[in-house]
Design a protein around this motif. Structure first.
Motif, mmCIF file in Angstrom:
data_model
loop_
_atom_site.group_PDB
_atom_site.id
_atom_site.type_symbol
_atom_site.label_atom_id
_atom_site.label_comp_id
_atom_site.label_asym_id
_atom_site.label_seq_id
_atom_site.Cartn_x
_atom_site.Cartn_y
_atom_site.Cartn_z
ATOM 1 N N ARG A 34 0.808 -1.222 0.000
ATOM 2 C CA ARG A 34 0.000 0.000 0.000
ATOM 3 C C ARG A 34 0.846 1.279 0.000
ATOM 4 N NH1 ARG A 34 -5.324 0.973 1.380
ATOM 5 N NH2 ARG A 34 -5.555 -1.232 1.960
ATOM 6 N N HIS A 35 1.957 1.262 0.718
ATOM 7 C CA HIS A 35 2.766 2.476 0.870
ATOM 8 C C HIS A 35 4.068 2.420 0.057
ATOM 9 C CE1 HIS A 35 0.027 3.972 3.879
ATOM 10 N NE2 HIS A 35 0.067 2.798 4.463
ATOM 11 N N MET A 36 4.043 1.630 -1.019
ATOM 12 C CA MET A 36 5.212 1.509 -1.872
ATOM 13 C C MET A 36 5.666 2.873 -2.367
ATOM 14 S SD MET A 36 5.665 -0.782 -5.333
ATOM 15 C CE MET A 36 4.500 0.216 -6.253
ATOM 16 N N GLY A 37 6.966 3.113 -2.294
ATOM 17 C CA GLY A 37 7.535 4.359 -2.769
ATOM 18 C C GLY A 37 7.662 5.439 -1.723
ATOM 19 N N GLU A 38 7.079 5.232 -0.525
ATOM 20 C CA GLU A 38 7.141 6.259 0.505
ATOM 21 C C GLU A 38 8.437 6.124 1.307
ATOM 22 O OE1 GLU A 38 3.671 6.917 2.833
ATOM 23 O OE2 GLU A 38 2.298 6.305 1.236
ATOM 24 N N PRO A 39 9.134 7.238 1.555
ATOM 25 C CA PRO A 39 10.363 7.193 2.354
ATOM 26 C C PRO A 39 10.103 6.543 3.708
ATOM 27 C CG PRO A 39 10.142 9.328 1.298
ATOM 28 C CD PRO A 39 8.850 8.601 1.063
ATOM 29 N N SER A 40 10.991 5.656 4.112
ATOM 30 C CA SER A 40 10.794 4.881 5.339
ATOM 31 C C SER A 40 12.140 4.531 5.952
ATOM 32 C CB SER A 40 10.041 3.565 5.043
ATOM 33 O OG SER A 40 8.831 3.800 4.344
ATOM 34 N N VAL A 41 12.141 4.358 7.258
ATOM 35 C CA VAL A 41 13.270 3.757 7.953
ATOM 36 C C VAL A 41 12.909 2.301 8.211
ATOM 37 C CG1 VAL A 41 14.707 3.766 10.029
ATOM 38 C CG2 VAL A 41 13.944 5.932 9.034
ATOM 39 N N PHE A 42 13.785 1.387 7.819
ATOM 40 C CA PHE A 42 13.561 -0.036 8.044
ATOM 41 C C PHE A 42 14.404 -0.505 9.228
ATOM 42 C CE2 PHE A 42 11.180 -0.135 4.307
ATOM 43 C CZ PHE A 42 10.646 -1.404 4.092
ATOM 44 N N ALA A 43 13.807 -1.327 10.075
ATOM 45 C CA ALA A 43 14.526 -1.971 11.171
ATOM 46 C C ALA A 43 14.321 -3.473 11.017
ATOM 47 C CB ALA A 43 13.997 -1.496 12.524
ATOM 48 N N ARG A 44 15.401 -4.194 10.692
ATOM 49 C CA ARG A 44 15.286 -5.624 10.399
ATOM 50 C C ARG A 44 15.685 -6.470 11.592
ATOM 51 N NH1 ARG A 44 14.315 -7.692 5.879
ATOM 52 N NH2 ARG A 44 15.216 -5.987 4.623
ATOM 53 N N PHE A 45 14.707 -7.209 12.124
ATOM 54 C CA PHE A 45 14.941 -8.094 13.260
ATOM 55 C C PHE A 45 15.482 -9.438 12.791
ATOM 56 C CE2 PHE A 45 13.331 -4.814 15.496
ATOM 57 C CZ PHE A 45 12.483 -5.038 16.572
ATOM 58 N N SER A 46 16.187 -10.114 13.684
ATOM 59 C CA SER A 46 16.755 -11.427 13.384
ATOM 60 C C SER A 46 15.867 -12.521 13.959
ATOM 61 C CB SER A 46 18.158 -11.531 13.988
ATOM 62 O OG SER A 46 18.761 -12.768 13.650
ATOM 63 N N GLY A 47 15.796 -13.643 13.235
ATOM 64 C CA GLY A 47 15.023 -14.796 13.689
ATOM 65 C C GLY A 47 13.704 -14.914 12.955
ATOM 66 N N CYS A 48 13.323 -16.153 12.614
ATOM 67 C CA CYS A 48 12.046 -16.384 11.940
ATOM 68 C C CYS A 48 11.533 -17.775 12.298
ATOM 69 C CB CYS A 48 12.196 -16.257 10.423
ATOM 70 S SG CYS A 48 10.594 -16.191 9.558
ATOM 71 N N ASN A 49 10.213 -17.896 12.385
ATOM 72 C CA ASN A 49 9.591 -19.185 12.686
ATOM 73 C C ASN A 49 9.235 -19.965 11.424
ATOM 74 O OD1 ASN A 49 7.572 -17.263 12.069
ATOM 75 N ND2 ASN A 49 6.015 -18.498 13.080
ATOM 76 N N LEU A 50 9.473 -19.365 10.245
ATOM 77 C CA LEU A 50 9.305 -20.052 8.979
ATOM 78 C C LEU A 50 10.625 -20.050 8.228
ATOM 79 C CD1 LEU A 50 5.852 -18.744 7.653
ATOM 80 C CD2 LEU A 50 6.332 -20.813 8.973
ATOM 81 N N GLN A 51 10.725 -20.927 7.234
ATOM 82 C CA GLN A 51 11.955 -21.028 6.443
ATOM 83 C C GLN A 51 11.580 -21.141 4.968
ATOM 84 O OE1 GLN A 51 11.576 -23.549 9.215
ATOM 85 N NE2 GLN A 51 12.222 -21.788 10.448
ATOM 86 N N CYS A 52 11.388 -20.000 4.323
ATOM 87 C CA CYS A 52 10.988 -19.981 2.919
ATOM 88 C C CYS A 52 12.210 -20.210 2.030
ATOM 89 C CB CYS A 52 10.339 -18.643 2.577
ATOM 90 S SG CYS A 52 8.851 -18.290 3.569
ATOM 91 N N VAL A 53 12.082 -21.122 1.091
ATOM 92 C CA VAL A 53 13.235 -21.494 0.273
ATOM 93 C C VAL A 53 13.689 -20.355 -0.640
ATOM 94 C CG1 VAL A 53 12.808 -23.981 0.312
ATOM 95 C CG2 VAL A 53 11.722 -22.561 -1.455
#
Length: 258
Positions: A34-53
């Protein structure tokens, strides 16, 4: 920009993806939804409960001490790829950018729900005007106190093409909770027409309104995104779904921190 530097200890540590000795917090534009193209700060957390190939951030979960599969065949050292830092330090870095839209992503951020709540509260103590988005795979029920703090949930339910077991990737309690949240959109990652039946079944099962559905091509190169996106446009039109590209991939490819 005058900012109050926060104390280093606010009582909660967060596990971030480690990018050259710093938490993976960066200023960019939202690449999807929905907000594609809007300036943003991303904070990427570590760890996931799924494992997508086909995951484009396997360094957040594909640890060498786990029997996970990824189509690159590359494994990562958990200690090297994870950075634990205090909420105050994270907020200090986030507020260092001239942008008041924060996208919390992963990995899977809801693994650290209490920490995310603390992050939001501390951030809004500095500036109450921050807009908060959370990207999630839709398998963990969000706490009510998280829901009331978040402006937008970008829920990405996984399909068979992710190679996750159905009971792991389709959790009715969690999906029903997100459908009940008006500020939640649902983004489905498709590799081709073979995935269409599965998307329609999930939309019908959980009664997701079409205007909250986004169809996105899987792809880690601009060429893959363009080819698959072209194949999905008619499907989106037929069912009144939205279609979203992967703007960050088109612009930067698979580069981290942009």
């Amino acid at each position: 920009m005058n900012r109050r530097r926060l104390p280093l200890a606010v009582g909660k540590d967060l596990r971030f993806a480690n990018m050259e000795g710093q938490p993976e917090i960066f200023h960019t534009v939202q690449g999807e939804g929905r907000h594609m193209g809007e300036p943003s700060v991303f904070a990427r957390f570590s760890g996931c409960n799924l494992q997508c190939v086909w995951c484009d951030t396997p360094y957040t979960w594909n640890w060498s001490d786990k029997d996970y599969e990824h189509d690159t065949g590359v494994k990562y050292d958990r200690a090297e790829q994870t950075l634990r830092i205090d909420v105050g330090l994270a907020v200090d870095q986030i507020t260092g950018y001239n942008c008041k839209r924060l996208v919390v992503t992963g990995g899977e951020p809801l693994i650290q729900q209490s920490g995310v709540i603390s992050l939001i509260d501390t951030l809004r103590e500095v500036d109450p005007d921050y807009w908060l988005e959370i990207e999630t795979n839709g398998t963990i029920v969000p706490k009510p106190e998280l829901v009331e703090r978040v402006n937008q949930f970008n829920v990405s339910p996984k399909l068979l093409n992710s190679n996750n077991a159905k009971n792991k990737r389709d959790v009715p309690e969690a999906m029903e909770a997100f459908v009940a949240i008006p500020q939640a959109d649902f983004k489905f990652v498709l590799q081709g027409e073979d995935d269409i039946t599965e998307v329609l079944a999930l939309v019908d099962k959980y009664r997701i309104p079409p205007h909250r559905v986004y169809i996105m091509p899987e792809g880690r190169t601009p060429e893959e995104v363009e080819t698959r996106q072209r194949d999905l446009v008619e499907f989106a039109k037929e069912h009144n779904f939205n279609i979203t590209t992967r703007l960050h991939v088109i612009v930067w490819g698979a580069k981290r921190g942009v």
